[in-house]
Design a protein around this motif. Structure first.
Motif, PDB file in Angstrom:
ATOM      1  N   HIS A  57       0.818  -1.219   0.000  1.00  0.00           N
ATOM      2  CA  HIS A  57       0.000   0.000   0.000  1.00  0.00           C
ATOM      3  C   HIS A  57       0.853   1.271   0.000  1.00  0.00           C
ATOM      4  N   ASN A  58       2.154   1.112   0.089  1.00  0.00           N
ATOM      5  CA  ASN A  58       3.061   2.263   0.068  1.00  0.00           C
ATOM      6  C   ASN A  58       3.455   2.512  -1.385  1.00  0.00           C
ATOM      7  N   GLN A  59       2.631   3.284  -2.083  1.00  0.00           N
ATOM      8  CA  GLN A  59       2.783   3.492  -3.510  1.00  0.00           C
ATOM      9  C   GLN A  59       2.967   4.982  -3.812  1.00  0.00           C
ATOM     10  N   MET A  60       3.681   5.267  -4.901  1.00  0.00           N
ATOM     11  CA  MET A  60       3.879   6.653  -5.284  1.00  0.00           C
ATOM     12  C   MET A  60       4.305   6.758  -6.752  1.00  0.00           C
ATOM     13  N   GLU A  61       4.207   7.968  -7.265  1.00  0.00           N
ATOM     14  CA  GLU A  61       4.630   8.312  -8.616  1.00  0.00           C
ATOM     15  C   GLU A  61       6.102   8.702  -8.559  1.00  0.00           C
ATOM     16  N   ALA A  62       6.883   8.287  -9.540  1.00  0.00           N
ATOM     17  CA  ALA A  62       8.314   8.589  -9.544  1.00  0.00           C
ATOM     18  C   ALA A  62       8.743   9.107 -10.914  1.00  0.00           C
ATOM     19  N   HIS A  63       9.400  10.254 -10.899  1.00  0.00           N
ATOM     20  CA  HIS A  63       9.910  10.879 -12.117  1.00  0.00           C
ATOM     21  C   HIS A  63      11.410  10.622 -12.198  1.00  0.00           C
ATOM     22  N   HIS A  64      11.825   9.901 -13.242  1.00  0.00           N
ATOM     23  CA  HIS A  64      13.213   9.455 -13.400  1.00  0.00           C
ATOM     24  C   HIS A  64      13.936  10.340 -14.406  1.00  0.00           C
ATOM     25  N   TYR A  65      15.107  10.805 -14.035  1.00  0.00           N
ATOM     26  CA  TYR A  65      15.994  11.491 -14.969  1.00  0.00           C
ATOM     27  C   TYR A  65      17.261  10.644 -15.059  1.00  0.00           C
ATOM     28  N   CYS A  66      17.503  10.070 -16.235  1.00  0.00           N
ATOM     29  CA  CYS A  66      18.486   9.005 -16.373  1.00  0.00           C
ATOM     30  C   CYS A  66      19.631   9.370 -17.313  1.00  0.00           C
ATOM     31  N   ARG A  67      20.783   8.775 -17.010  1.00  0.00           N
ATOM     32  CA  ARG A  67      21.952   8.870 -17.883  1.00  0.00           C
ATOM     33  C   ARG A  67      22.236   7.477 -18.422  1.00  0.00           C
ATOM     34  N   VAL A  68      22.328   7.377 -19.737  1.00  0.00           N
ATOM     35  CA  VAL A  68      22.666   6.103 -20.361  1.00  0.00           C
ATOM     36  C   VAL A  68      24.176   5.940 -20.307  1.00  0.00           C
ATOM     37  N   VAL A  69      24.661   5.046 -19.439  1.00  0.00           N
ATOM     38  CA  VAL A  69      26.093   4.806 -19.304  1.00  0.00           C
ATOM     39  C   VAL A  69      26.593   3.983 -20.483  1.00  0.00           C
ATOM     40  N   ASN A  70      25.878   2.911 -20.789  1.00  0.00           N
ATOM     41  CA  ASN A  70      26.165   2.078 -21.959  1.00  0.00           C
ATOM     42  C   ASN A  70      24.940   1.222 -22.234  1.00  0.00           C
ATOM     43  N   ASP A  71      25.062   0.267 -23.129  1.00  0.00           N
ATOM     44  CA  ASP A  71      23.900  -0.545 -23.513  1.00  0.00           C
ATOM     45  C   ASP A  71      23.355  -1.397 -22.377  1.00  0.00           C
ATOM     46  N   ASP A  72      24.135  -1.569 -21.310  1.00  0.00           N
ATOM     47  CA  ASP A  72      23.729  -2.457 -20.224  1.00  0.00           C
ATOM     48  C   ASP A  72      23.435  -1.748 -18.911  1.00  0.00           C
ATOM     49  N   LEU A  73      23.637  -0.432 -18.848  1.00  0.00           N
ATOM     50  CA  LEU A  73      23.491   0.267 -17.570  1.00  0.00           C
ATOM     51  C   LEU A  73      22.981   1.690 -17.750  1.00  0.00           C
ATOM     52  N   LEU A  74      21.933   2.015 -16.975  1.00  0.00           N
ATOM     53  CA  LEU A  74      21.443   3.395 -16.849  1.00  0.00           C
ATOM     54  C   LEU A  74      21.491   3.773 -15.377  1.00  0.00           C
ATOM     55  N   ASP A  80       9.845  13.743  -7.212  1.00  0.00           N
ATOM     56  CA  ASP A  80       8.397  13.587  -7.061  1.00  0.00           C
ATOM     57  C   ASP A  80       7.620  14.497  -7.999  1.00  0.00           C
ATOM     58  N   GLY A  81       8.295  15.088  -8.957  1.00  0.00           N
ATOM     59  CA  GLY A  81       7.655  15.929  -9.957  1.00  0.00           C
ATOM     60  C   GLY A  81       8.663  16.275 -11.028  1.00  0.00           C
ATOM     61  N   ASN A  82       8.269  17.183 -11.939  1.00  0.00           N
ATOM     62  CA  ASN A  82       9.175  17.541 -13.029  1.00  0.00           C
ATOM     63  C   ASN A  82       9.395  19.045 -13.141  1.00  0.00           C
ATOM     64  N   THR A  83       9.129  19.778 -12.058  1.00  0.00           N
ATOM     65  CA  THR A  83       9.316  21.222 -12.067  1.00  0.00           C
ATOM     66  C   THR A  83      10.443  21.601 -11.112  1.00  0.00           C
ATOM     67  N   ARG A  84      10.754  22.895 -11.050  1.00  0.00           N
ATOM     68  CA  ARG A  84      11.872  23.354 -10.218  1.00  0.00           C
ATOM     69  C   ARG A  84      11.644  23.097  -8.731  1.00  0.00           C
ATOM     70  N   ASP A  85      10.393  22.912  -8.342  1.00  0.00           N
ATOM     71  CA  ASP A  85      10.121  22.663  -6.922  1.00  0.00           C
ATOM     72  C   ASP A  85      10.119  21.179  -6.573  1.00  0.00           C
ATOM     73  N   ALA A  86      10.466  20.312  -7.528  1.00  0.00           N
ATOM     74  CA  ALA A  86      10.452  18.872  -7.276  1.00  0.00           C
ATOM     75  C   ALA A  86      11.487  18.494  -6.233  1.00  0.00           C
ATOM     76  N   ASN A  87      11.128  17.518  -5.405  1.00  0.00           N
ATOM     77  CA  ASN A  87      12.028  17.024  -4.364  1.00  0.00           C
ATOM     78  C   ASN A  87      12.751  15.770  -4.836  1.00  0.00           C
ATOM     79  N   LEU A  88      14.017  15.685  -4.486  1.00  0.00           N
ATOM     80  CA  LEU A  88      14.808  14.496  -4.757  1.00  0.00           C
ATOM     81  C   LEU A  88      14.366  13.393  -3.794  1.00  0.00           C
ATOM     82  N   ILE A  89      13.902  12.258  -4.341  1.00  0.00           N
ATOM     83  CA  ILE A  89      13.363  11.209  -3.469  1.00  0.00           C
ATOM     84  C   ILE A  89      14.118   9.895  -3.529  1.00  0.00           C
TER      85      ILE A  89
END
Length: 242
Positions: A57-74, A80-89
């Motif tokens: 029951h502990n569910q939430m929305e997550a906004h991911h900002y990813c770096r592609v390191v190589n074909d096998d790793l991101l 918790d959002g996509n604006t300047r006020d978003a918190n790092l979670i």
């Protein structure tokens, strides 16, 4: 922000005083003299849903900002959002099936499977053209993620979280059957970000033949009720998808 990406503000505003003059001066100096090089390539944006491992029951929305390191790793930083006020979670590492298979059995227990997130249409890459989003999701098929949340800031559909990042980090898990993710959580995201999960699901059905059995699909199966499997999502231990 890309005008095609609808703003999603954080559900929590942390307590504390406003930025003082010294901090404003520091920020201006940093902008002029410092280079945030490690952050520059975290430019792949996807949004999905997580639940805490063994806490259905502990569910939430997550906004991911990813770096592609190589074909096998991101490598991804989570907000918790996509604006300047978003918190790092939290953070998430994503590996290919081949890299996952190289891990020992104890380590594998920390990594959740991704096929349901992709085939159900719940994982989206807002702002990308449909053809580019689909190509990216195809690359993620059969991959795994290791995710730790350090702050539960609440849910966008109304359930409050913590004002500050308190407590232990939480190992997160993926949803693996229809009906596990709260409908109100999905509906609130889709309506506010103008995403069509059902259409994405239909568009990705040609991925089903690419889907192999994955470890962890049934890890939380018995902790939910009234759920249904979808084609292509099968536990590697040989359990029936029924």
């Amino acid at each position: 922000m890309n005008p095609k990406v609808k703003e999603r503000h954080s559900p929590t505003h942390p307590p504390g005083k406003g930025k003082g003059a010294w901090l404003s001066t520091l920020e201006q100096g940093a902008n002029l003299l410092q280079d945030p090089t490690p952050l520059k390539d975290f430019d792949v944006y996807v949004v999905g849903f997580h639940c805490a491992k063994d806490e259905p029951h502990n569910q939430m929305e997550a906004h991911h900002y990813c770096r592609v390191v190589n074909d096998d790793l991101l490598q991804c930083v989570l907000f918790d959002g996509n604006t300047r006020d978003a918190n790092l979670i939290g953070i998430e590492y994503i590996v290919s099936k081949e890299m996952f298979d190289s891990l020992d059995e104890q380590e594998k227990s920390y990594w959740h499977p991704h096929n349901f997130e992709i085939l159900s249409g719940q994982l989206a890459a807002p702002g990308l053209p449909d053809v580019a989003e689909k190509a990216f999701m195809k690359r993620l098929m059969n991959s795994y993620g290791k995710t730790w949340h350090t702050w539960h800031t609440g849910r966008h559909d109304g359930e409050p979280g913590h004002a500050l990042p308190v407590g232990d980090p939480m190992l997160m898990w993926s949803f693996n059957r229809e009906g596990e993710c709260d409908e109100s959580l999905k509906r609130d995201r889709d309506e506010n970000m103008q995403l069509d999960t059902e259409q994405k699901r239909q568009d990705r059905q040609d991925f089903v033949p690419l889907a192999g059995p994955q470890c962890g699909v049934d890890a939380m199966r018995d902790q939910f009720t009234g759920t249904e499997p979808i084609p292509g999502v099968v536990d590697a231990d040989g359990h029936s998808p029924a």
